[in-house]
Every structure is written in C-alpha cells, then in structure tokens.
Design an enzyme around this catalytic site. Sequence first.
Site, mmCIF file in Angstrom:
data_model
loop_
_atom_site.group_PDB
_atom_site.id
_atom_site.type_symbol
_atom_site.label_atom_id
_atom_site.label_comp_id
_atom_site.label_asym_id
_atom_site.label_seq_id
_atom_site.Cartn_x
_atom_site.Cartn_y
_atom_site.Cartn_z
ATOM 1 N N HIS A 113 -31.395 -2.816 -1.996
ATOM 2 C CA HIS A 113 -31.627 -3.417 -3.076
ATOM 3 C C HIS A 113 -31.987 -2.549 -4.022
ATOM 4 O O HIS A 113 -32.092 -1.844 -5.143
ATOM 5 C CB HIS A 113 -32.580 -4.761 -3.791
ATOM 6 C CG HIS A 113 -33.851 -4.420 -3.199
ATOM 7 N ND1 HIS A 113 -34.397 -4.303 -1.233
ATOM 8 C CD2 HIS A 113 -34.908 -3.318 -3.196
ATOM 9 C CE1 HIS A 113 -36.009 -3.852 -1.914
ATOM 10 N NE2 HIS A 113 -35.894 -3.704 -2.929
ATOM 11 N N HIS A 181 -47.054 -1.343 -9.762
ATOM 12 C CA HIS A 181 -47.046 -2.247 -9.223
ATOM 13 C C HIS A 181 -47.774 -2.243 -7.315
ATOM 14 O O HIS A 181 -47.589 -0.841 -7.327
ATOM 15 C CB HIS A 181 -45.298 -2.987 -8.899
ATOM 16 C CG HIS A 181 -44.203 -1.861 -7.874
ATOM 17 N ND1 HIS A 181 -44.171 -0.958 -8.417
ATOM 18 C CD2 HIS A 181 -43.924 -2.477 -7.013
ATOM 19 C CE1 HIS A 181 -43.133 -0.745 -7.626
ATOM 20 N NE2 HIS A 181 -42.507 -1.174 -6.914
HETATM 21 FE FE LIG Z 1 -39.303 -0.474 -4.428
#
Ligand SMILES: [Fe+3]
Lengths: 268, 268, 133, 133
Positions: A113, A181
């Site tokens: 991904h 993140h």
């Molecule tokens: Fe990542």
Amino acid sequence: MPAVGRAIDTGQTQNDYWKPMFDGFDFSKKWEESEKPDVVFLVYNDHATAFSLDFIPTFAIGVAEDYAVADEGFGPRPVPPVEGHADLAWHIAGSVIQQDFDLTVVNKMDLDHGLTVPLSLMFGQPERWPCKVIPFAVNVVQYPVPSGRRCYNLGKAIRKAIDSFDQDLNVQIWGTGGMSHQLQGPRAGLINQPWDQAFLNDIGDNVDRLVGIPPEEYIREAGSEGIELVMWLIMRGALDDQVTEVHRHYHVPASNTAIGHIILKNGK
Amino acid sequence: MPAVGRAIDTGQTQNDYWKPMFDGFDFSKKWEESEKPDVVFLVYNDHATAFSLDFIPTFAIGVAEDYAVADEGFGPRPVPPVEGHADLAWHIAGSVIQQDFDLTVVNKMDLDHGLTVPLSLMFGQPERWPCKVIPFAVNVVQYPVPSGRRCYNLGKAIRKAIDSFDQDLNVQIWGTGGMSHQLQGPRAGLINQPWDQAFLNDIGDNVDRLVGIPPEEYIREAGSEGIELVMWLIMRGALDDQVTEVHRHYHVPASNTAIGHIILKNGK
Amino acid sequence: MTKSRPYDDVPGTTVFDERMSRKGYHLNQFCMSLMKPENRDRFKSDNRGYLDDWKMTEDQKQAVIDRDYNRMLSLGGNIYFLAKIFSCDGLSFQYAASTMTGVSEDEYLKMMLAGGRSPDGNRYKHEWDKSNG
Amino acid sequence: MTKSRPYDDVPGTTVFDERMSRKGYHLNQFCMSLMKPENRDRFKSDNRGYLDDWKMTEDQKQAVIDRDYNRMLSLGGNIYFLAKIFSCDGLSFQYAASTMTGVSEDEYLKMMLAGGRSPDGNRYKHEWDKSNG
Ligand SMILES: [Fe+3]
Ligand SMILES: [Fe+3]
C-alpha cells in the site's frame, strides 16, 4: 495507508468521514491528467512486505519490467499491476551507485500500500495505470534509518541521473509517507498539526531547516511513523533549488494519520 | 576459489601442484595462532549464492548469530558453520549507516567459498572456527560495482565504528578476493604478475594510487575477476594510515588465479 | 549494545532499533508468514499449533494469542509486521491502535476526529510520570 | 542504454553490466536453482524438460544443453551463475575456462603453470583484430 486504500477499494470516498480528504486530491488528479507523466519515480517505504528482517536494504531501486500487487494479509488490493521502466531504472541505478550511493538493485518485488495508495490517490481507479513507475524503497522501519540529509543528497544524485538519460521523458518524482502519525503503543494517535504545517511551509523555500532534523525529532514531534517524511526530502533534492508551489492540501484525520500533499514544480 | 577449497577438503595440499601455494600460508597460520583474534570482519564477495539477481546489495553486513555453509552446486563444503558476532555487527551496521553508507542488513544468509576458503587458508581444518566472523559482502558481480575510493572510505567508516565499540575485542579485518584472474571468455586465464606485484607494493604505503584505479583498469590489466581487489581497499581503509608489513606471499597459479596475501599491522 | 539513545525518553513509544529487532526476529518473521493465504488458514484454525512451528518465546506466543499488541511491541514486535496479525483477523489499524492506547475504538475515533493526540504533554517520559504521580 | 563503456574494447571478455544482466535474467536464475540437490537431479535426468520450466529463450536453452559457455556468456549468462551448471556436472572452473578459450584442458593447465595468459597483446580488441587479420 491501508485504510485509505480500503476506502477507495470499497467505494467510500464520498462519505462524511472520507470526503474532505479525497476532495483535496481533485485538483491533483486533474493536474496529473494534463501533465501526463511518462514515468513516476516513486519513493516509498515497504511496510514489511517485500523485505522481511532477513534482508533490510537502506535504499532499494526496482529495475523490473513489471511488479505484482502484494498480499499484505487480507488479499492483494484490487488495483492493476505496476509497469516498470527498466531502461530508466537501470540508468539511474548505475549513475547513482557511481555517485557513491550504495543501492540494492531489485529485479523482483511485490508492491504494498505504501506504493499503490499514492497511485490510487493521484490516478483514481483506472483499468491500467496511466504511466510507468520506478519503485524506490527506503528503509524507515529498522533503525538506524537514513538521515534527512542523506535522503536529500540522494535526491540530487537521482536528478543528475535523470538529466543524463538519453530519452526525452516526462518524469515526476513522488515522495510519499504520512505526515505526523504514530500507529503503536500508548501514545498512538499523536498528530502535530503545527509541526506538519511548518514542514509544508518550508519544503519549498527553506528545505535547509528540514534537512537538519534528526530522527528523534521526527519521533518526538511527529510520532514514531512520522519518520516517513524523510522520503519527501529525496523528492525535494531531485527538484531545482528554486521551485514553485502548484498545490497544497492537509487533512486530519485519515484513520490514524495526518495526510498532506504538496505539488512543486521546477523554477520560480 | 572453489579449487582451493577442494584441494583442502580432499587432502591434496601437499602435492606438487598445490604445495608451493599452501606453504605460503604456514607463516600466516602460526601468526593467527599467536594473535588469537576474537572476531574477523571478513570482506568477501558472494558468488551468486546468497544473492541472486532478484536482490543485489552493493554492501551487505551479516548481523546473525550463525550462518550455514552454502551448497554451491556440489554440496556444502565439509567445514564448520560460521558463528557471527551480533553485538559488534549491529554496532558497526548502525554506525556505518549513520556515516552515510547505505548498507543492507542481513539476518540470514548462507556463506560460499568466497568466505570459507579464506577461513580454511588461515585456520586450517579445525572442528570449530577459532573465532567469530562478521561477513561483509561486496557486489563485484553486477556492474556498476562500487569504486575503489568508495570501498576505501567505507573501510575508514568501519574502523571508526569498531573503535567506538564498548567491548575490548581483538578484531581483524580481512579483505579477500583473487589477484589477477579471468574466469570467462576467450581471454580466460589472464594473469598480470607485474601489476599484482605493484598492487602488493603499494597497498601499505602508497594506497592513494590504488584508490584511483577505475574499474576498466582492473578488467583490462587484472582480468574481469581481478575487480575483486577493490575489497582489499576496504581492509586497507580500516587500518591506520601508517602500517607495517608483517608477511607477504604471491603465487601463480591456483587453478585460474593469481593468489596473493599480505598481512599489515597498524603503525610503523 | 544497551547504550541509551536520544529517543529513549519519548513516552509510550517503542523505536524499532537493533535492541528490539534482535528480540523480535522470530516473532516478526512469523507475522510475515501470514501474507500467504494457506498460512492464514492454518493460523486461524489453530493459533497455538501454528505458533509452535516458530522459534518464539512462550511470552511472545501468549501475547499473540491474547492479541496484546503492547506486549508484542515490548517483546520485539514491529507494528508493520504485527499488522499482518490484525489484518488476518479482518481488523483495522485504527482498531489495533485503540487497543494499544487503552480506550475503546469509539473513544479513539473521536480523539482522531478532534485532531488526534496533542504532542503537548506527550513529548517526554517525565511529562507522563508527572501526570501519573 | 546502449551507450559505450570504457571496458567495451577489452577483447574476449564480457562485462556483466545491465545490458547483459537484462538479457540473462532467466538464464541466471535457472542456474541458481541448481543449488538445490532435488533440482540438480531433475536437471541431470532431463536437461530439456527442466529448462522448459524457465522463461529462457530457445537459444539460451540450447546453449545450456550444448554446455557452450561462450554462447551462454553472450546471451547474458554470468560466470558465477554459470558455475552452478559445471559444478552440477562435477566439472571444475579450470575445465570450464579451458572450453571457453578453445584449447584442451591440458594445454590450458600448461599455460597456467607457465604463469597464465600474458596481458601483452590481450588488452585491446584492436590487438586481437590485428593478430587475426
Ligand atoms: Fe506508512
Ligand atoms: Fe572469486
């Protein structure tokens, strides 16, 4: 990130949660349609897919003619396979190794991904991707990861390589990876919007500051997975010193992540 | 080289063909017995054994606790498995990556004759190797290979890493690889004794000349497989600028190859 | 090497350096194996039996069976490898992250919608110690 | 890229750069497969049948069946990969090298015992053209 891939693959891009994020890519998709790149040199990180702990390359360049989409544990994403550009990839590999970057050259790898979600965001859901792709994987999983400065200098070497290629191609460089993140531990969910905005502000005209950020600042300020931003510096290194900002978008949250993107073009 | 391994493994080291070559290692074996290294940092090239064309690392460092002996097509050599030194190997990997060498870190690889033959030459045929080994594989198979200068500078970075390790260990650096030889094509069998002798003459006190030799000179003057000599420059880079020659030996032929070795120690 | 690192004082965070990687090698390699459908099937039908094929410690195996991700992290698991486990369970990164923070998935989702966890008070371990003490 | 390289004028030598590597990928990967005893057995009992499992060109397959190493080199084979073939045949590097130079193993051995092939007259292609012309 996988959640963005799933939103696309299951047709949820227009619901309340996802619409504001995907809307930010409307401009960029149209821009890609008019730019029609021949090749995207796509800097991404493998998420424990093609590379296990047996073999951890700091930098790996894909020189294959084609690549399969990986099964990351829930079946492969329903997206087209990726076509490589072996001529240009081998040329860059050779040139960059001779500029003292110690690449690993890869003839076979499945793409996860980290590479396919950026393609989906920029190109939507075509039958076939509209251009060829050179996958360039950066280790941001096993510490020590390459420094921001090393990445930036690598970008410069890649640019030199592309400029010396003897075919006339429209080549784009993409640096990928979430902005702040953290996916793990009791501190998961950390987002640092001011820090991210400062990164977006400086990547065009004040990249010297960004190049000096040590890994522990990424971890502390942008979360353990914020380190992915070093990949943006490879992209930046490959552009002119002077760039013009074409588009910018920043959104929180996409699942656990702050998602931002910026389009820069060469010259003022 | 495989033929040397076979001569050892089948007890032929004292026949007319092989005796002059093996005699050159008598001194070196005794020297190793008195030196008793704890760890050998062993720079070698994988001969299409651990690395196929699917993954071609320019530089790969082994960080495992142990390694199996490879089956290169005729069964594994009858030698002991190799014990790694994971503490030191990880320390070097981390330090050298932070010095801008883009290593591939390897947890699992089988070791071929490029690594086990030098061990046999220096340690004979023990039940168990007398020390631990950190395998460091250099790509000299797929062009472009790293330059002599890059190798030499890498040696300096490795030295810095070893010096900053917090355990007191007797570490040796071995650079391996045949001197002039060509194994392929109508020009196979090329040997360039004056060129090899000049290399041996200069590696101690005039390494600047050697560091500047381009790949095409190795190929032209020392045969297509003579390029393996760049690995000696990693060893040289890891030593002091001033070194003392302890021993030297040169012999032609060992099968297709000119075999030479030199022991240098730090300081004048 | 057990030397301290400049990121050791970040709270609630495990940086995957060689100290963790060496502990977690077999745990992480087990996770990679779940990229093959046939291995996922075997693992799903018998967690314990499948885990016993791997050179993992008993603690690591139990943490996997318990789906205790914080414990797996402390035993050398890396989140991108561990993701193969919850992906195989059909669960999301967001769900897994919520279990690591000790709040419900719903509360976690709300925190993220409100802009995520602020860095303020979450930069240094001593900030956490204070708020707990 | 078909740009010339500074080593292109070395005679009787194939440098394994990307031009060769791209041609020889499947040939070389076939060679690697011979590191497994079971594959060697299959290959030995039926060269052609085993080769047909690989995405090699007909020319490459025939060159392997003929043990024509110079031809394999010209079709992208690399000597360290090709070594798996003659190792599997129980033959040595010295034997294989002699077949590539067009002399008997005995003559080759004598040349090596006498100090090997001199670089003189063997550095540039034009030196070989002259001696052949
Ligand atoms: Fe990542
Ligand atoms: Fe060799």
